[in-house]
Design an enzyme around this catalytic site. Structure first.
Site, mmCIF file in Angstrom:
data_model
loop_
_atom_site.group_PDB
_atom_site.id
_atom_site.type_symbol
_atom_site.label_atom_id
_atom_site.label_comp_id
_atom_site.label_asym_id
_atom_site.label_seq_id
_atom_site.Cartn_x
_atom_site.Cartn_y
_atom_site.Cartn_z
ATOM 1 N N LYS A 1 0.842 -1.194 0.000
ATOM 2 C CA LYS A 1 0.000 0.000 0.000
ATOM 3 C C LYS A 1 0.876 1.242 0.000
ATOM 4 C CE LYS A 1 -3.977 -1.714 2.668
ATOM 5 N NZ LYS A 1 -4.989 -1.569 1.612
ATOM 6 N N ARG B 1 -10.265 -11.565 2.091
ATOM 7 C CA ARG B 1 -11.134 -12.619 1.562
ATOM 8 C C ARG B 1 -10.472 -13.994 1.679
ATOM 9 N NH1 ARG B 1 -11.430 -9.612 -4.105
ATOM 10 N NH2 ARG B 1 -11.057 -7.890 -2.645
HETATM 11 N N1 BES Z 1 -8.120 -3.656 4.370
HETATM 12 C C1 BES Z 1 -8.279 -3.282 3.000
HETATM 13 C C2 BES Z 1 -9.585 -2.530 2.731
HETATM 14 C C3 BES Z 1 -9.737 -1.180 3.391
HETATM 15 C C4 BES Z 1 -9.466 -0.028 2.671
HETATM 16 C C5 BES Z 1 -10.225 -1.056 4.660
HETATM 17 C C6 BES Z 1 -9.655 1.209 3.227
HETATM 18 C C7 BES Z 1 -10.414 0.187 5.249
HETATM 19 C C8 BES Z 1 -10.130 1.321 4.520
HETATM 20 C C9 BES Z 1 -8.273 -4.527 2.118
HETATM 21 O O1 BES Z 1 -7.492 -5.581 2.571
HETATM 22 C C10 BES Z 1 -7.732 -4.122 0.801
HETATM 23 O O2 BES Z 1 -6.602 -3.721 0.752
HETATM 24 N N2 BES Z 1 -8.536 -4.231 -0.245
HETATM 25 C C11 BES Z 1 -8.131 -3.882 -1.562
HETATM 26 C C12 BES Z 1 -8.655 -4.921 -2.509
HETATM 27 C C13 BES Z 1 -8.090 -4.827 -3.891
HETATM 28 C C14 BES Z 1 -6.604 -5.130 -3.878
HETATM 29 C C15 BES Z 1 -8.830 -5.790 -4.777
HETATM 30 C C16 BES Z 1 -8.679 -2.511 -1.889
HETATM 31 O O3 BES Z 1 -9.770 -2.182 -1.430
HETATM 32 O O4 BES Z 1 -7.984 -1.746 -2.535
HETATM 33 MN MN MN Z 2 -5.478 -5.445 1.972
#
Ligand code: BES
Ligand code: MN
Ligand code: ZN
Length: 502
Positions: free
Chosen positions: A283, A357
């Site tokens: 990230k 997931r």
């Molecule tokens: N934990 C994150 C989602 C999240 C984002 C929670 C902002 C709270 C605030 C999750 O694990 C994630 O990173 N999801 C990705 C999925 C993508 C890679 C398909 C996302 O939302 O970007």
């Molecule tokens: Mn994530």
């Protein structure tokens, strides 16, 4: 396998005192402050009108000047007039009378409490109105007890001091007690979410869970890495591979009175990523900053089942929580990896940041094997859900409309905003694998909250299931009138309401 741990939790040790009083005459109330609730359009009748009369018309006179309007969450502190024993009065706005609901009362009470908790107060009296339903009163009591607790875990000088005693006047004791228990649950979830990721990781989370389960009389099993391997939980293990902190699965069981059912009536499933760096699909720094929040679903489930147990609700519940830290260490799982989840489904990894997931795939499979009547999961699963619904609304997804309607009704009853998104079969195309059964992301980012839910659906084996994406509401990045920010305890109140069979 059961593991014994030393009690590390401060848990609900110093629970604030919250008591109920029958209607008392305002002039006889001795308190640091009295909180009265006002709807738009003047004092009207009810508790605030009686209070106003006893207080020499002070509220209606200030309304006349336009300084107080009763607009939602307007919080006006005024000096108590002569004749009252209380030091000050706080008038808190509820908005339009015909729009009043439990959620408004929760946030309004929290707003007043947060304001007053900026300084130490031995005793604060809240004046309930007789026209509120018991659910509304309960939520107001809960809101006040949540609002007076800040985000002070690591601050040497606390910004909020919980009141010595909170009194609810004009309120039945049983309702006030339930409100206080609900608040303890919400505050527990908030505390866990607010803990720094170097303090709360899979092992320490499971130690906290063991301590809390012990207090609440909830049975607990903790699966460590060796047990997870024996259970073929390769998806949760894959996510944990990049971290020096190994994953855990925590399984909690509560059997309430009058339930003679062999199978759990309800299974609660929580995502517990104690820190989400994104893994090798790293990230950006800004998005990583708050990723200690990524165990909010797990915190909600732990808080819900221990609170449901302390309320002795007549239901048989199992809660299963998947705990892992998503990091980039030398053994981290990689893009292109193919994982065989516990169910036997093979998953190709296209993005290591879609880790939630994967964890839930194994936890849902464990729960499916217990044959519960219904499953509900809560997870901070996708940024896409925040794009769709904003920060305050949780997304609902289901394979069973009746069960989803029940969840939505419970959320509405306690005032937690939710909105359902569709689960058309067409979305399934997007998660078809190129070399394995499925892949862990959709095609592109559009509809990302739904493709994530579609992925989860693969692992519930047709059992009625509702998924709640709380990526938005789990955490307040900035202070709001009713909270200093941080973990919100999203869905704890809804889950407790669900267990009551609303
Ligand atoms: N934990 C994150 C989602 C999240 C984002 C929670 C902002 C709270 C605030 C999750 O694990 C994630 O990173 N999801 C990705 C999925 C993508 C890679 C398909 C996302 O939302 O970007
Ligand atoms: Mn994530
Ligand atoms: Zn995550």
């Amino acid at each position: 396998m059961r593991q014994e741990f030393m009690v590390a939790s401060q848990s609900n040790g110093n629970a604030p005192r919250i008591v109920a009083l029958p209607a008392v005459k305002p002039e006889s109330i001795e308190a640091d402050a009295i909180v009265v609730f006002l709807t738009e359009g003047g004092v009207g009748s009810g508790a605030i009108a009686e209070f106003d009369t006893a207080a020499a018309g002070i509220v209606s006179r200030i309304i006349g000047t336009g300084e107080i309007t009763g607009k939602r969450y307007e919080c006006v502190p005024i000096l108590a007039p002569n004749g009252l024993q209380a030091g000050q009065i706080v008038v808190i706005g509820l908005g339009k009378r015909e729009e009043l609901d439990a959620g408004t009362l929760y946030l309004a009470a929290a707003t007043a409490a947060r304001h007053l908790a900026a300084r130490p107060r031995a005793k604060v009296v809240f004046v309930a109105d007789g026209s509120w339903t018991s659910r509304q009163l309960e939520q107001a009591v809960a809101g006040a007890a949540v609002g007076m607790v800040g985000q002070d875990l690591y601050r040497s000088e606390k910004k909020r001091t919980p009141f010595g005693t909170t009194v609810w006047s004009n309120a039945p004791a049983a309702t006030v007690d339930r409100g206080a228990m609900i608040a303890a649950g919400v505050n527990l979830a908030r505390r866990l979410i607010n803990m720094a990721p170097d303090d709360l990781y899979p092992q320490t989370f499971s130690i906290e869970a063991a301590a809390l389960a012990g207090h609440a009389g909830v049975e607990i099993d903790i699966w460590d890495e060796a047990r997870l391997l024996r259970e073929r939980c390769h998806a949760i293990l894959a996510v944990g591979k990049g971290s020096s902190r190994t994953p855990r699965m925590v399984i909690l069981r509560y059997r309430g009175p009058v339930t003679n059912d062999d199978f759990p009536d309800l299974a609660l499933v929580g995502k517990g990523v104690t820190f989400d760096s994104g893994g090798l699909s790293l990230k950006p720094s800004d998005s990583m900053l708050t990723m200690k929040l990524d165990m909010s679903g797990a915190a909600a489930m732990l808080a819900a089942i221990t609170t449901i147990a302390s309320m002795k609700l007549p239901i048989h519940i199992v809660a299963a929580i998947g705990l892992a830290e998503n990091m980039t260490g030398p053994s981290a799982y990689k893009l292109g990896d193919v994982i065989t989840a516990r169910s036997g489904t093979t998953i190709e990894i296209h993005n290591t940041d879609a880790e939630g997931r994967l964890i839930l795939a194994d936890v849902l499979d464990v729960v499916r094997g217990m044959n519960p009547r219904r499953i509900i999961d809560a997870a901070t699963l996708t940024g896409a859900c925040v794009v769709a619904l904003g920060n305050d609304v949780a997304g609902l997804f289901t394979n069973n409309q009746a069960w989803c309607d029940t969840v939505a009704a419970a959320a509405r009853a306690v005032g937690e905003p939710v909105w359902q998104l569709p689960m058309y079969a067409e979305y399934d195309e997007q998660i078809k694998g190129e070399v394995a059964d499925i892949k862990n992301v959709g095609d592109g980012r559009w509809g990302g909250a739904i493709t994530a839910a579609k992925f989860l659906e693969r692992f519930v084996g047709g059992i009625p299931w509702t998924h709640i994406d709380i990526a938005g509401p789990a955490f307040a990045e900035k202070p709001r009138p009713w909270t200093d920010g941080g973990g919100t305890g999203s869905m704890v109140r809804t889950l407790i309401e669900l267990a009551r069979g609303s």
